[in-house]
Write a protein that holds these residues in place. Structure first.
Motif, PDB file in Angstrom:
ATOM      1  N   ASN A 211      47.961   3.270  60.378  1.00 35.47           N
ATOM      2  CA  ASN A 211      47.705   4.214  61.494  1.00 35.47           C
ATOM      3  C   ASN A 211      46.614   5.363  60.450  1.00 35.47           C
ATOM      4  O   ASN A 211      46.905   4.688  59.579  1.00 35.47           O
ATOM      5  N   SER A 212      46.123   5.987  61.297  1.00 33.37           N
ATOM      6  CA  SER A 212      44.876   6.942  61.037  1.00 33.37           C
ATOM      7  C   SER A 212      45.100   8.310  61.406  1.00 33.37           C
ATOM      8  O   SER A 212      44.720   8.455  62.404  1.00 33.37           O
ATOM      9  N   ARG A 213      46.378   8.409  61.057  1.00 28.88           N
ATOM     10  CA  ARG A 213      46.596   9.750  60.974  1.00 28.88           C
ATOM     11  C   ARG A 213      47.189  11.115  61.111  1.00 28.88           C
ATOM     12  O   ARG A 213      48.134  10.280  59.307  1.00 28.88           O
ATOM     13  N   VAL A 214      47.485  11.788  60.688  1.00 23.06           N
ATOM     14  CA  VAL A 214      48.781  12.681  59.527  1.00 23.06           C
ATOM     15  C   VAL A 214      49.072  13.742  60.811  1.00 23.06           C
ATOM     16  O   VAL A 214      49.050  14.121  61.586  1.00 23.06           O
ATOM     17  N   MET A 215      50.498  12.869  60.503  1.00 25.62           N
ATOM     18  CA  MET A 215      52.172  14.050  61.195  1.00 25.62           C
ATOM     19  C   MET A 215      52.160  15.172  61.173  1.00 25.62           C
ATOM     20  O   MET A 215      52.199  15.397  59.897  1.00 25.62           O
ATOM     21  N   MET A 216      52.899  16.146  62.134  1.00 26.76           N
ATOM     22  CA  MET A 216      52.979  17.269  61.654  1.00 26.76           C
ATOM     23  C   MET A 216      54.557  17.390  62.317  1.00 26.76           C
ATOM     24  O   MET A 216      54.633  17.581  63.093  1.00 26.76           O
ATOM     25  N   PHE A 217      55.110  17.959  61.470  1.00 29.56           N
ATOM     26  CA  PHE A 217      56.324  18.357  61.709  1.00 29.56           C
ATOM     27  C   PHE A 217      57.007  19.460  61.989  1.00 29.56           C
ATOM     28  O   PHE A 217      56.718  20.467  60.473  1.00 29.56           O
ATOM     29  N   LYS A 218      57.931  19.841  62.949  1.00 30.27           N
ATOM     30  CA  LYS A 218      59.385  20.946  62.414  1.00 30.27           C
ATOM     31  C   LYS A 218      60.140  20.536  61.489  1.00 30.27           C
ATOM     32  O   LYS A 218      60.752  20.017  61.298  1.00 30.27           O
ATOM     33  N   PRO A 219      60.741  22.115  60.883  1.00 28.79           N
ATOM     34  CA  PRO A 219      61.963  21.734  59.786  1.00 28.79           C
ATOM     35  C   PRO A 219      62.814  21.564  60.307  1.00 28.79           C
ATOM     36  O   PRO A 219      62.931  20.187  59.185  1.00 28.79           O
ATOM     37  N   ASP A 220      63.038  21.070  61.502  1.00 25.09           N
ATOM     38  CA  ASP A 220      63.976  20.022  61.589  1.00 25.09           C
ATOM     39  C   ASP A 220      63.513  18.252  61.686  1.00 25.09           C
ATOM     40  O   ASP A 220      64.383  17.797  62.268  1.00 25.09           O
ATOM     41  N   GLY A 221      62.772  18.008  61.598  1.00 25.50           N
ATOM     42  CA  GLY A 221      62.266  17.036  61.977  1.00 25.50           C
ATOM     43  C   GLY A 221      61.420  16.434  63.754  1.00 25.50           C
ATOM     44  O   GLY A 221      61.182  15.495  63.776  1.00 25.50           O
ATOM     45  N   THR A 222      61.856  17.570  63.891  1.00 27.33           N
ATOM     46  CA  THR A 222      61.510  17.424  65.282  1.00 27.33           C
ATOM     47  C   THR A 222      59.799  17.570  65.369  1.00 27.33           C
ATOM     48  O   THR A 222      59.053  18.424  64.509  1.00 27.33           O
ATOM     49  N   PHE A 223      58.712  16.362  66.502  1.00 26.54           N
ATOM     50  CA  PHE A 223      57.357  15.981  66.387  1.00 26.54           C
ATOM     51  C   PHE A 223      56.783  16.989  66.585  1.00 26.54           C
ATOM     52  O   PHE A 223      57.577  17.741  67.760  1.00 26.54           O
ATOM     53  N   HIS A 224      55.987  17.711  65.899  1.00 29.14           N
ATOM     54  CA  HIS A 224      54.527  18.966  65.938  1.00 29.14           C
ATOM     55  C   HIS A 224      53.609  18.754  66.733  1.00 29.14           C
ATOM     56  O   HIS A 224      53.314  18.760  67.421  1.00 29.14           O
ATOM     57  N   LYS A 225      52.714  18.225  66.293  1.00 27.62           N
ATOM     58  CA  LYS A 225      51.465  17.281  66.608  1.00 27.62           C
ATOM     59  C   LYS A 225      50.882  16.400  65.501  1.00 27.62           C
ATOM     60  O   LYS A 225      51.566  16.230  64.742  1.00 27.62           O
ATOM     61  N   LYS A 226      49.670  15.808  65.668  1.00 35.22           N
ATOM     62  CA  LYS A 226      49.088  15.155  64.902  1.00 35.22           C
ATOM     63  C   LYS A 226      47.712  15.268  65.101  1.00 35.22           C
ATOM     64  O   LYS A 226      47.469  16.072  66.127  1.00 35.22           O
ATOM     65  N   ILE A 227      47.245  15.619  63.417  1.00 32.15           N
ATOM     66  CA  ILE A 227      46.049  15.802  63.660  1.00 32.15           C
ATOM     67  C   ILE A 227      45.291  14.600  62.601  1.00 32.15           C
ATOM     68  O   ILE A 227      45.682  13.174  62.204  1.00 32.15           O
ATOM     69  N   GLY A 228      43.786  14.189  62.896  1.00 37.47           N
ATOM     70  CA  GLY A 228      43.017  13.884  61.992  1.00 37.47           C
ATOM     71  C   GLY A 228      42.293  11.946  63.046  1.00 37.47           C
ATOM     72  O   GLY A 228      41.541  11.639  62.048  1.00 37.47           O
TER      73      GLY A 228
END
Ligand code: ZN
Length: 365
Positions: A211-228
């Protein structure tokens, strides 16, 4: 019909990426010539600096010989706040052409997880193994990160998963991704490579080989956003988080560049597109870390004519200030980690043939 169009689209995309990588290489011919010149006057200590010649010094003889006997590939290295060095290795397994099919499915599930401890914690001074753990859990270890609370975060490219282990616990408190299932939605990864954790607990995953992305998550592991995604990364392979500069940098390996994204720490947010790009490299950028205004990178060969190196970049003026190497010569420097006190730098070499699979350097100012 739609499937054929999709395949054609993918082929065009692959061709475009290849052409872009090529033009990038040509645009950096200056650095290629410079490295060739530096190579030609390589000294015994393998330090190839053009200034700050005493800045990086290798600690010869660390760790003591024998502790990595029988281990083929050391993939990851991370340093905790006490200075202990955590290495993540593949035991007697290795990632080779038999590991995956062309669709990124792992082919060796049937032999089970690596039966021996895959994480060694080394004393920073003696290099002795203080503790080891991680047996019967992993298939192809990749990245390791120790956050400021002592949690270990690891990625396994065969499992396509990320796991978080509390300090001293060998049961994960968080698992992201589905075992052996790759994908590109918010619940799947494809050979994820590295993790970086903000002091707020929000964290990033570089994803990855397919994949070609960086994933950002909240501390509990909930998806927050994807970048790049718009930056068209080709194997985002390593992360370096610079909270003091409000910046997250990504080693975009096969594009031979480093991309940096501004962070809004108060809102736990980040830009989706890189605002700073370092593309002064000849080799593929495998991993990065930093100290003050210095960014350290390790690069592997991108062509027959360029060797693996360590590089130092001045973040203030974006210039490469020196090129360095191990006394034994890097083969595939795969991960890099600066100790939290800024005193040491460690490099993990994932080449099976590497005579030194872990190298230690002192950073002298
Ligand atoms: Zn890798």
């Amino acid at each position: 019909m739609a499937k054929i169009q999709y395949v054609v689209f993918l082929l065009i995309l692959a061709l475009f990426n290849k052409l872009e990588a090529r033009s990038h290489y040509e645009a950096n011919k200056y650095w290629y010539d410079k490295l060739q010149h530096l190579e030609s006057r390589r000294e015994n200590n393998r330090f190839l600096g053009t200034q700050n010649e005493d800045f990086i010094q290798e600690v010869i003889g660390w760790p003591e010989s024998g502790i990595l006997n029988g281990i083929k590939q050391v993939a990851g290295v991370a340093v905790d706040k006490f200075g202990n060095v955590h290495i993540f290795h593949r035991g007697n397994r290795q990632w080779n052409e038999l590991s995956f099919d062309f669709n990124n499915n792992y082919l060796q599930k049937n032999i089970g997880p690596i039966p021996i401890d895959t994480i060694f914690v080394l004393n920073q001074h003696s290099g002795k193994v203080m503790r080891s753990w991680g047996k019967k859990k992993f298939y192809l270890p990749h990245g390791i990160t120790i956050d400021s609370n002592g949690n270990s975060w690891v990625t396994d490219v065969a499992l396509h998963q990320i796991m978080k282990f509390p300090d001293g616990d060998d049961l994960p408190s968080l698992v992201l991704g589905r075992e052996f299932e790759h994908g590109s939605d918010d619940e799947h990864f494809c050979k994820p490579t590295d993790v970086a954790v903000l002091s707020s607990g929000y964290f990033f995953v570089s994803d990855g080989y397919c994949n070609s992305r960086v994933m950002m998550f909240k501390p509990d592991g909930t998806f927050h956003k994807k970048i790049g995604v718009e930056d068209r990364m080709i194997v985002p392979h390593g992360l370096s988080l610079m909270e003091e500069r409000s910046m997250l940098c990504v080693a975009d390996r096969e594009n031979a560049r480093i991309l940096c994204y501004p962070l809004d720490l108060a809102r736990n947010d980040t830009a989706a597109v890189a605002t700073v790009t370092f593309n002064i490299f000849l080799g593929a950028v495998y991993a990065i870390d930093h100290k003050d205004n210095f960014l350290f990178a390790v690069t592997g060969p991108k062509s027959q004519s360029s060797d693996a190196h360590g590089l130092t970049i001045d973040l203030n003026n974006k210039r490469m200030i020196n090129v360095w190497n191990s006394h034994w010569g890097f083969l595939m420097p795969h991960d890099i980690s600066v100790s939290p006190d800024g005193g040491c730098l460690y490099v993990a070499d994932a080449a099976v043939e590497a005579s030194r699979k872990i190298s230690k350097f002192h950073l002298l100012n």
